[in-house]
Enzyme design. Structure first.
Site, PDB file in Angstrom:
ATOM      1  N   THR A  93      46.778  35.702  39.898  1.00  0.00           N
ATOM      2  CA  THR A  93      45.354  35.512  39.606  1.00  0.00           C
ATOM      3  C   THR A  93      44.982  36.262  38.332  1.00  0.00           C
ATOM      4  O   THR A  93      45.488  37.359  38.084  1.00  0.00           O
ATOM      5  CB  THR A  93      44.504  36.041  40.780  1.00  0.00           C
ATOM      6  OG1 THR A  93      44.920  35.387  41.974  1.00  0.00           O
ATOM      7  CG2 THR A  93      43.015  35.773  40.541  1.00  0.00           C
ATOM      8  N   GLY A 126      44.050  39.568  44.786  1.00  0.00           N
ATOM      9  CA  GLY A 126      44.656  40.109  45.998  1.00  0.00           C
ATOM     10  C   GLY A 126      44.638  39.079  47.113  1.00  0.00           C
ATOM     11  O   GLY A 126      44.693  37.879  46.857  1.00  0.00           O
TER      12      GLY A 126
END
Lengths: 134, 175
Positions: free
Chosen positions: A1, A53
């Site tokens: 990400t 995360g």
């Protein structure tokens, strides 16, 4: 990400996040990155947040909005608000996560509870920082 | 005029378990720096925070070192499904795409969704079609694939067979 947050000279805040999810994820799985209020959030006068995360937990805890709410309603600093979630709440539960955030004054927070996070920032004074590990 | 500031991330994890060479670590740091410089160039010229975060993310989407765009993770079926969103703090508007397969830079599509205001989140083939109709670059899904991701998926499939998925390295799980 990957993600970015910014404060511009007119005092406006913005946040952006993009991801491929995780390796071997189920078809159709949607993480927090495209969920406004979870992996991405921005509100002028308060802060802008982009997370990374375990996305499911960012959704369940509405992390981006939660950080902004703590700043806006509790009067916490950006560092306090973001660390409250990433360090105090997620770390004891082994929820690997991190985020970058900037507030209306240009303060930057980049907490993470893993061994490291690809990260970088430029301060209002124009100083560049790039890091990976602690 | 007030102060300007910019921060980026390229993912977090158990960095010691990332199977990266010194050259790859260095290249990732270079791309982080490029991302910052791209965003900073806009902010320091008086541009908007919205434009700054978009260009900063695009640099990382186009880098093979991060899990977004080119170099993104593969799903269980062996193809890429990409997610992105953007939010404007001034107007409190946002846009997002989820499960896109063909948009070269999903963050551009998220911006398009936000600016047109017809929806906040578009998913799947509709997001791809919307981006294409809006003039954004679309690419074959294979454009996003790197050798590292193919190996990582194969390793995870093998871990599943052996019942050792919990022991997978960080790069096998996330990259």
């Amino acid at each position: 990400t990957v993600g970015a947050v910014a404060l511009d000279a007119a005092g406006h805040l913005a946040a952006a996040t993009s991801t491929g999810g995780y390796n071997n994820k189920p078809e159709g799985r949607v993480g927090d990155s495209p969920i406004i209020g979870a992996g991405t959030y921005a509100r002028d006068g308060v802060c802008a947040v982009s997370g990374t995360g375990k996305g499911e937990f960012f959704i369940l805890h509405a992390v981006g909005h939660e950080v902004a709410s703590r700043v806006a309603y509790l009067g916490e600093s950006l560092e306090q608000a973001s660390s409250k979630i990433i360090i105090d709440e997620f770390q004891p539960r082994s929820i690997g996560a991190g985020l970058v955030a900037v507030d209306a004054k240009g303060n930057i927070a980049a907490p993470y509870n893993t061994d490291g996070m690809f990260r970088g920032w430029v301060t209002p004074e124009g100083k560049f920082f790039v890091g990976t590990h602690d | 005029m007030g102060p300007v500031a910019l921060a980026i991330h390229g993912g977090c994890g158990v960095m010691a378990k990332l199977d990266l060479s010194e050259e790859e670590w260095a290249a990732a740091r270079v791309d982080l720096r490029r991302s910052l410089e791209a965003g900073w160039a806009i902010l320091s010229a008086g541009g908007s925070a919205l434009d700054a975060v978009q260009v900063a993310v695009i640099v990382m989407e186009d880098s093979p070192h991060f899990n977004a765009g080119y170099g993104a993770a593969l799903n269980a079926a062996g193809y890429h499904e990409l997610d992105a969103s953007i939010m404007d703090g001034q107007t409190q508007t946002g846009g997002a795409v989820a499960g896109s397969r063909h948009i070269r830079n999903p963050i551009r599509a998220a911006r398009l969704v936000m600016e047109r205001g017809e929806a906040v989140l578009l998913a799947g083939h509709a997001a791809d079609d919307y981006a294409k109709a809006g003039g954004l670059e679309v690419v074959p899904n294979s454009h996003f694939t790197t050798e590292r991701r193919v190996k990582a998926l194969a390793a995870m499939k093998e871990h599943e067979k052996q019942g050792t998925a919990a022991k997978a390295s960080e790069s096998e799980k996330h990259g």
